[in-house]
Enzyme design. Sequence first.
Site, PDB file in Angstrom:
ATOM      1  N   ARG A  53       0.821  -1.209   0.000  1.00 53.81           N
ATOM      2  CA  ARG A  53       0.000   0.000   0.000  1.00 53.81           C
ATOM      3  C   ARG A  53       0.860   1.265   0.000  1.00 53.81           C
ATOM      4  O   ARG A  53       0.536   2.252  -0.659  1.00 53.81           O
ATOM      5  CB  ARG A  53      -0.917   0.006   1.218  1.00 53.81           C
ATOM      6  N   ASP A 164     -13.942  12.325   8.385  1.00 52.37           N
ATOM      7  CA  ASP A 164     -13.026  11.243   8.030  1.00 52.37           C
ATOM      8  C   ASP A 164     -11.612  11.783   8.125  1.00 52.37           C
ATOM      9  O   ASP A 164     -11.393  12.999   8.160  1.00 52.37           O
ATOM     10  CB  ASP A 164     -13.309  10.725   6.615  1.00 52.37           C
TER      11      ASP A 164
END
Length: 294
Positions: A53, A164
């Site tokens: 990632r 978020d």
Amino acid sequence: MAVAAGAIERAAAPAGDGAVPLGDAEFRFLRDFVYEHCGIALGEHKRQLVQGRLARRLRALRLPDYAAYCALLRDDPHAELGELASAISTNVTSFFREPHHYELLENELLPQWLAHKRRDGDRLRIWSAGCSTGEEPYALAMVLAEALERHGAAAVDAKILATDLSPQALETARNGVYPLDRLGGIGDERRRRWLLRGAGEYEGYACVHPRLRELVTVQPLNLLHDWPMRGPFDAIFCRNVVIYFDQPTKQRLFGRYAALLRAGGHLFLGHSESLHGISDDFELIGRTVYRKRA
């Protein structure tokens, strides 16, 4: 180009194609950093996932290896935090995911709340914590807008807070523009009413109705840090977020949620999440739906 204070030099050519190894020391640092700043617990079995990632971040930042990336985090922990959290977590969401939650809101909770708030002049607040790219808060806004009309409660001060940590997710949420193939959870009638189909360069996309934007406020927030809002909230949606947290972090988080909810307020979790053995502040009243104890 040098990082602040000249800590490291960035490579002249992009790196991080997956072949760059993630060393033991770098993985330990990243594991501790992510836990401290994001509450996400990364076991040894997540090492390959982290390496894969973060390879994209090495390319984007033109860094030669993971040691340089760790140096960047040490130099300015907050500048890269959102990108790091976004890279190692999976932002999977959709409109009207887990539809039984929306049905409970529409058929039971909102009619009760609006009746009380019309009478008492009180405000209505819902928090989408971990809103990802915005499908959840905009689905909530559709249900809320319809309820306000249905129950003659247009004067009620009703808002949805969407938060978020991921900068990319927040950008999408603020724009409110989605590919047509992401609208599968929305019924035909709601599509016609609440979505504006794009044309020209926006062919194949739809934008949420301005009325939904009026109801939704999108803000960055790290759930582990200080919260600027005081509440109280009538409901908090925190679905498929705490799956990344360990037990102590969950206990602290749900204690903070309880403090911000009204007496009798509701907490909605994801389908694989539970408060069993974690919090005594709530009672289970339905499938992954909890009510704050009086």
